[in-house]
Design a protein around this motif. Sequence first.
Motif, PDB file in Angstrom:
ATOM      1  N   GLY A  64      44.073  42.379  39.854  1.00 23.91           N
ATOM      2  CA  GLY A  64      43.775  40.982  39.577  1.00 23.91           C
ATOM      3  C   GLY A  64      43.451  40.216  40.833  1.00 23.91           C
ATOM      4  N   SER A  65      42.875  39.044  40.598  1.00 24.29           N
ATOM      5  CA  SER A  65      42.431  38.220  41.721  1.00 24.29           C
ATOM      6  C   SER A  65      43.303  36.981  41.909  1.00 24.29           C
ATOM      7  CB  SER A  65      40.978  37.791  41.489  1.00 24.29           C
ATOM      8  OG  SER A  65      40.879  36.998  40.316  1.00 24.29           O
ATOM      9  N   ARG A 114      30.610  42.486  44.886  1.00 28.94           N
ATOM     10  CA  ARG A 114      29.888  41.373  44.267  1.00 28.94           C
ATOM     11  C   ARG A 114      29.230  40.474  45.292  1.00 28.94           C
ATOM     12  NH1 ARG A 114      34.594  39.696  40.155  1.00 28.94           N
ATOM     13  NH2 ARG A 114      35.218  41.868  39.879  1.00 28.94           N
ATOM     14  N   PHE A 134      39.200  47.595  31.521  1.00 28.55           N
ATOM     15  CA  PHE A 134      38.519  46.341  31.838  1.00 28.55           C
ATOM     16  C   PHE A 134      37.571  45.946  30.715  1.00 28.55           C
ATOM     17  CE2 PHE A 134      34.924  43.973  33.569  1.00 28.55           C
ATOM     18  CZ  PHE A 134      35.577  42.942  34.222  1.00 28.55           C
ATOM     19  N   VAL A 152      42.286  42.130  43.768  1.00 24.71           N
ATOM     20  CA  VAL A 152      40.832  42.263  43.647  1.00 24.71           C
ATOM     21  C   VAL A 152      40.205  41.102  44.416  1.00 24.71           C
ATOM     22  CG1 VAL A 152      38.885  42.273  42.046  1.00 24.71           C
ATOM     23  CG2 VAL A 152      41.039  43.399  41.410  1.00 24.71           C
ATOM     24  N   LYS A 156      40.430  52.507  35.011  1.00 26.79           N
ATOM     25  CA  LYS A 156      40.596  51.056  34.962  1.00 26.79           C
ATOM     26  C   LYS A 156      40.364  50.628  33.510  1.00 26.79           C
ATOM     27  CE  LYS A 156      38.264  46.863  36.630  1.00 26.79           C
ATOM     28  NZ  LYS A 156      37.920  46.149  37.869  1.00 26.79           N
ATOM     29  N   THR A 177      42.815  45.403  34.294  1.00 23.77           N
ATOM     30  CA  THR A 177      42.316  44.329  35.171  1.00 23.77           C
ATOM     31  C   THR A 177      41.440  43.396  34.348  1.00 23.77           C
ATOM     32  OG1 THR A 177      42.180  45.965  36.943  1.00 23.77           O
ATOM     33  CG2 THR A 177      41.151  43.863  37.360  1.00 23.77           C
ATOM     34  N   GLY A 178      41.518  42.123  34.671  1.00 27.27           N
ATOM     35  CA  GLY A 178      40.701  41.136  33.968  1.00 27.27           C
ATOM     36  C   GLY A 178      41.581  40.253  33.116  1.00 27.27           C
ATOM     37  N   GLY A 179      41.857  39.055  33.601  1.00 27.77           N
ATOM     38  CA  GLY A 179      42.698  38.128  32.855  1.00 27.77           C
ATOM     39  C   GLY A 179      44.185  38.339  33.069  1.00 27.77           C
ATOM     40  N   ILE A 180      44.554  39.109  34.090  1.00 28.43           N
ATOM     41  CA  ILE A 180      45.979  39.362  34.362  1.00 28.43           C
ATOM     42  C   ILE A 180      46.445  38.410  35.455  1.00 28.43           C
ATOM     43  CG2 ILE A 180      47.656  41.090  35.137  1.00 28.43           C
ATOM     44  CD1 ILE A 180      45.940  43.179  33.757  1.00 28.43           C
TER      45      ILE A 180
HETATM   46  C1  3PG Z   1      37.849  42.748  38.299  1.00 31.02           C
HETATM   47  O1  3PG Z   1      36.798  42.813  38.849  1.00 31.02           O
HETATM   48  O2  3PG Z   1      38.618  43.698  38.243  1.00 31.02           O
HETATM   49  C2  3PG Z   1      38.201  41.490  37.593  1.00 31.02           C
HETATM   50  O3  3PG Z   1      37.123  40.619  37.554  1.00 31.02           O
HETATM   51  C3  3PG Z   1      39.359  40.776  38.150  1.00 31.02           C
HETATM   52  O4  3PG Z   1      39.761  40.018  37.089  1.00 31.02           O
HETATM   53  P1  3PG Z   1      40.528  38.654  37.279  1.00 31.02           P
HETATM   54  O5  3PG Z   1      39.679  37.799  38.200  1.00 31.02           O
HETATM   55  O6  3PG Z   1      40.616  38.089  35.883  1.00 31.02           O
HETATM   56  O7  3PG Z   1      41.867  38.961  37.859  1.00 31.02           O
END
Ligand code: 3PG
Length: 218
Positions: A187-188, A53, A139, A24, A137, A165-168
Amino acid sequence: MIPPAPTPPSPVVSVLGLAPVLPVVVLPDASAAVPLARALVAGGLRAVEVTLRTPAAPAAIRAITDQVPEAVVGAGTVLTPGQVDACVAAGARFLVSPGWTEGLLAAMRGCGVPFLPGVSTVSEVVALLERGVREMKFFPAQAAGGVPYLRSLAGPLPQARFCPTGGIGPANAAEYLSLPNVGCVGGSWMVPPDAVAAGDWARIEALARAAAGIRGSA
Ligand code: 3PG
């Protein structure tokens, strides 16, 4: 002699089937898009989600589409029907949203590329299944219940499949990928903002290579 027309890329059938790990990406500047995508592909991650974003996102998607054909670029944080059209026009081959509404879902259905609407509750999952959507997804994955939550959904709702996704990150991605209802994780972590700002593509390639090696243990 007229050169043969370039072969169009084959359409994406399933976002969850693209790769186990979906990076991401947040790009402050479209000029980073091509070297970043090349670094991810070199590290073994060919699917790339560019989030909306930043205003640079549509130009970044267009640049990757045109200059990194081995990448499969999609758009993330898609929130409106207008963004759906703009991203597909820019070359996005899949779309991801953190949530969904009827209007957004209708636009995504009509856009011609596969999409992952976002959910975080059981009723949202059931509502999507009712509308014929099985890939979603999940999330924000860690904050919304993480691995135990998704594992709990696999019993009553086995037809729903997720990209959490989010916190992985490297510490928990394999555990998510071990779940029967997880097709990939997003994930980012392999695209740190400071590495993007510094143009440290070697670091991003190394992080991508490590991420590309993550598999579920099941
Ligand atoms: C997303 O947009 O899918 C998340 O913000 C990515 O989450 P992460 O930055 O915690 O991996």
